[in-house]
Design a protein around this motif. Structure first.
Motif, PDB file in Angstrom:
ATOM      1  N   GLY A 104      27.881  -1.251 -38.609  1.00  0.00           N
ATOM      2  CA  GLY A 104      27.008  -0.492 -39.501  1.00  0.00           C
ATOM      3  C   GLY A 104      27.712   0.640 -40.225  1.00  0.00           C
ATOM      4  O   GLY A 104      27.714   0.690 -41.460  1.00  0.00           O
ATOM      5  N   ASN A 143      20.438   3.165 -37.479  1.00  0.00           N
ATOM      6  CA  ASN A 143      21.122   3.946 -36.446  1.00  0.00           C
ATOM      7  C   ASN A 143      20.256   5.102 -35.977  1.00  0.00           C
ATOM      8  O   ASN A 143      20.202   5.418 -34.793  1.00  0.00           O
ATOM      9  CB  ASN A 143      22.450   4.495 -36.982  1.00  0.00           C
ATOM     10  CG  ASN A 143      23.537   3.441 -36.969  1.00  0.00           C
ATOM     11  OD1 ASN A 143      23.372   2.385 -36.364  1.00  0.00           O
ATOM     12  ND2 ASN A 143      24.640   3.740 -37.638  1.00  0.00           N
ATOM     13  N   LYS A 155      27.030   0.573 -28.072  1.00  0.00           N
ATOM     14  CA  LYS A 155      25.736   0.015 -27.670  1.00  0.00           C
ATOM     15  C   LYS A 155      25.948  -1.224 -26.822  1.00  0.00           C
ATOM     16  O   LYS A 155      26.950  -1.923 -26.972  1.00  0.00           O
ATOM     17  CB  LYS A 155      24.925  -0.344 -28.920  1.00  0.00           C
ATOM     18  CG  LYS A 155      24.467   0.894 -29.663  1.00  0.00           C
ATOM     19  CD  LYS A 155      23.655   0.573 -30.883  1.00  0.00           C
ATOM     20  CE  LYS A 155      23.359   1.850 -31.653  1.00  0.00           C
ATOM     21  NZ  LYS A 155      22.916   1.591 -33.003  1.00  0.00           N
TER      22      LYS A 155
HETATM   23 MG    MG Z   1      24.235   0.533 -36.443  1.00  0.00          MG
END
Ligand code: MG
Ligand code: ADP
Length: 660
Positions: free
Chosen positions: A482, A409, A473
């Motif tokens: 994540g 990230n 995203k």
């Molecule tokens: Mg991520």
């Protein structure tokens, strides 16, 4: 003896001269008196007359007895009758007022209570006239006493209601207002006004449009008030100046029933509604977690079959076979699917973890190469690791995943390079910051901070950060899983996560994991067993999923194991009971319908004490396996696995067995 109908006419005639005329006048006077008594006696008020000096009654009308219960002669029989029967609380003031008014010859009015013959307090209104002589000296007091008890009681009830209403307004965190038909405030009061920086009635005269500084008739509160003007009762929630108000508006009607405006009440529910929000969020995470766990489980079975068959197929091909390349492609794809399923499982917190004692500094140090590869050349990697940090109870692989996810990230947040700092240290958390910011108990924690110099986050991004599938995203760039995974892992270890970030100022993620009380000795990893030796032992394989069963069977049979295969617990027990062969190893799925792997192992071990067990699982449902954790020494293989991996694991378990 008949009395004249019109005594006034008789009296107006010439003065009496004869006995007969005198008798006529007497009759006229008696007729007048009778009429006076009839009129006065029928009135529900006490007409009275008293001596101005002594206050002794010289006359009271019959209503006196009806209203207070004392016969008329008692009223007239004592100079102190009035004072004696005044209510003690009203006596002093009434006597004083009456004395002063009489002395100055003033007509006056007073209200007081008298005690009736039956003990009741009767409210009376007394209208008093002072009758004076030629020298203006008071001679008589004359008056009318009216029973106003009913009115007084109504007033009192009203006063009590008003007091209760006042109390509500003063105590409840609410605002109450009224408007006219033009939505102009006609009143506003309530405790919550203060929190809005408003004084009671401060907005009176303003319209709702002015108040909310809008001309939009569809603006929520205005639209709702307009519905109320149309006769509806409406409830709605509105956020205003950072607080949330639960609002109720109804039409306000005049005596004829016509709508004359609106009346509204709003309650500040900011606190309870943010609790509701948190609760809703927790529920959502739970549901998504369950779904992810289920999907991952099925997924793992499929991947095990895909990789297994691919692997077995590869073994049968020549090195130059053109199919080999395609099969390698399948294998690479399933490796990626494996990683994804692993994330799903960690997120759903249903992965069987084998917690050991892990030192965060050691884990970070051990990931150096991997991290460098993950973040690329444009990002500088700096580590500040406290040596001898102490150990946390966690699964090393999971902690590595946490660090990797945070690093990825950070890299994504620094597209044109920057700095990634990983630091660890021991901290002691006090009760309040621990509970408020992290939702963990006070105590000693190992802190891992991951800071980047990237784009940072705005508050709305921060608010949803740990939700799965939070789409920030563009498609293909990230899974959105994540941080949800990070959160799941950290929570399962009894830890907490904090985020500090501002747009343009980078981000810092802080992971707090509880330090284990005592450093535990390192788990010793047994050496992998030799795969090349031809096996001779008998293995009982129990697996309900057909594809997996076939792959495991083939993989182990290829190694030379003598295979017994069952599709479930009952069948396995039957196989074991009927066979005369020794069974060296039970390889069983953990979660199966009817009987779980543990239950089966327990039953079989009862009759075969030397039996070794190897569990396989796509996940372990905590309900089925106790707490979801296995003892660090239990033989366990996480699905999906390759034929090589299961063969090696089986060898390892059997190799460690005492010779039977
Ligand atoms: Mg991520
Ligand atoms: P994904 O990376 O797949 O989008 P994550 O759960 O890992 O899903 O992250 C969720 C979102 O949180 C990211 O899309 C990003 O907007 C934001 N985010 C996470 N870490 C950072 C960071 N270090 N700096 C800026 N934004 C971040």
């Amino acid at each position: 003896m008949s009395l004249p109908e019109r005594p006034e006419a008789e009296l107006a005639a010439a003065p009496p001269e004869t006995e007969g005329e005198i008798e006529r006048l007497r009759k006229a006077v008696r007729a007048l008196e009778t009429r006076f008594h009839e009129i006065v006696g029928g009135i529900e008020a006490i007409a009275w007359e008293a001596d101005a000096a002594t206050w002794q009654f010289t006359f009271v009308s019959p209503a006196a007895e009806r209203i207070l219960g004392y016969p008329v002669h008692e009223w007239r029989g004592s100079r102190t009758f009035w004072v004696d029967h005044l209510h003690p609380e009203d006596r002093e003031a009434s006597v004083e007022l009456c004395r002063a008014a009489t002395a100055s010859g003033q007509d006056h009015e007073l209200e007081y209570r008298m005690i009736a013959a039956d003990g009741r307090a009767v409210w009376l209104r007394d209208l008093v006239r002072v009758v004076t002589d030629a020298q203006e000296r008071p001679v008589f007091l004359r008056g009318i006493l009216i029973d106003i008890t009913a009115r007084k009681e109504a007033e009192e009830a009203l006063r009590k209601n008003a007091a209760r209403y006042r109390l509500l307004l003063e105590r409840l965190p609410a605002v109450v207002w009224t408007t006219d038909r033009n939505l102009r405030f006609t009143s506003s009061e309530g405790k919550a006004l203060a929190a809005m920086g408003l004084a009671p009635d401060q907005v009176v005269g303003e319209t709702l449009f002015e108040f909310f500084d809008t001309s939009d008739p569809d603006f929520l509160p205005i639209a709702r008030h307009r519905q109320a003007l149309a006769g509806e009762t409406v409830d709605y929630e509105i956020e205003w100046r950072g607080r949330i108000f639960l609002t109720h508006v109804e039409p306000l009607r005049d005596e004829s029933g016509a709508v004359s405006g609106t009346i509204g009440v709003a309650q500040d529910v900011t606190e309870s509604s943010s609790m509701r929000e948190q609760f809703r969020h927790a529920q959502k995470m739970e549901a998504v977690g369950r779904l992810a766990g289920g999907v991952a489980h099925d997924f793992n079975n499929l991947i095990t079959a895909i990789t297994g068959y691919t692997e077995l197929a590869l073994r049968t091909l020549h090195a130059r076979d053109p199919l080999r390349q395609r099969l390698e492609g399948i294998r690479r794809a399933s490796e990626r699917a494996t990683a994804l399923a692993g994330q799903l499982l960690a997120f759903s917190r249903k992965r069987v973890v084998q917690p050991g004692a892990v030192d965060l500094s050691e884990v970070v140090a051990g990931m150096g190469d991997l991290l460098a590869r993950l973040i690329g050349e444009d990002v500088e990697l700096v580590s500040n690791l406290e040596p001898g940090l102490g150990r946390v109870r966690a699964d090393r692989g999971e902690i590595e995943q946490v660090i990797a996810n945070l690093a990825v990230n950070a890299r994504d947040a620094m597209p044109s390079g920057g700095k990634l700092v990983l630091s660890t240290r021991g901290v002691v958390l006090d009760e309040v910051p621990a509970r408020v910011h992290l939702g963990v108990p006070a105590g000693r924690y190992a802190l891992l901070a991951v800071s980047d110099t990237g784009v940072g986050m705005d508050p709305s991004t921060r608010a949803h950060l740990f939700e799965p599938d939070f789409p920030t995203k563009e498609p293909g760039k990230g899974t959105g899983l994540g941080l949800a995974t990070v959160y799941g892992i950290v929570k399962q270890c009894g830890g907490g996560v904090r985020v500090d970030s501002e747009p343009g100022k980078g981000s810092t993620f802080q992971i707090y994991l509880p330090l284990a009380g005592e450093a535990r000795p390192e788990e010793t990893t047994p050496l992998p067993g030799e795969v090349t030796d031809r096996a001779t032992e008998t293995v009982l394989l129990v697996e309900d999923e057909e594809l997996v069963r076939a792959v495991v069977h083939d993989a182990l049979a290829q190694q030379g194991y003598d295979m017994l295969v069952a599709t479930g617990g009952a069948e396995a027990i039957e196989l074991a009971a009927n066979g005369s062969r020794p069974i060296h190893l039970l390889v069983t799925d953990m979660v199966m319908p009817q009987m779980g792997g543990r239950e089966l192992a327990r039953r079989l071990s009862a009759s075969r004490p030397g039996l070794r067990v190897l569990y396989m699982s796509g996940y372990a449902d905590p309900a089925a396996s106790g707490d979801g954790l296995l003892s660090p020494r239990a033989a366990y293989l996480q699905k999906p696995f390759t034929p090589d991996e299961i063969a090696r694991k089986v060898r390892e378990v059997l190799g460690a067995a005492p010779t039977l």
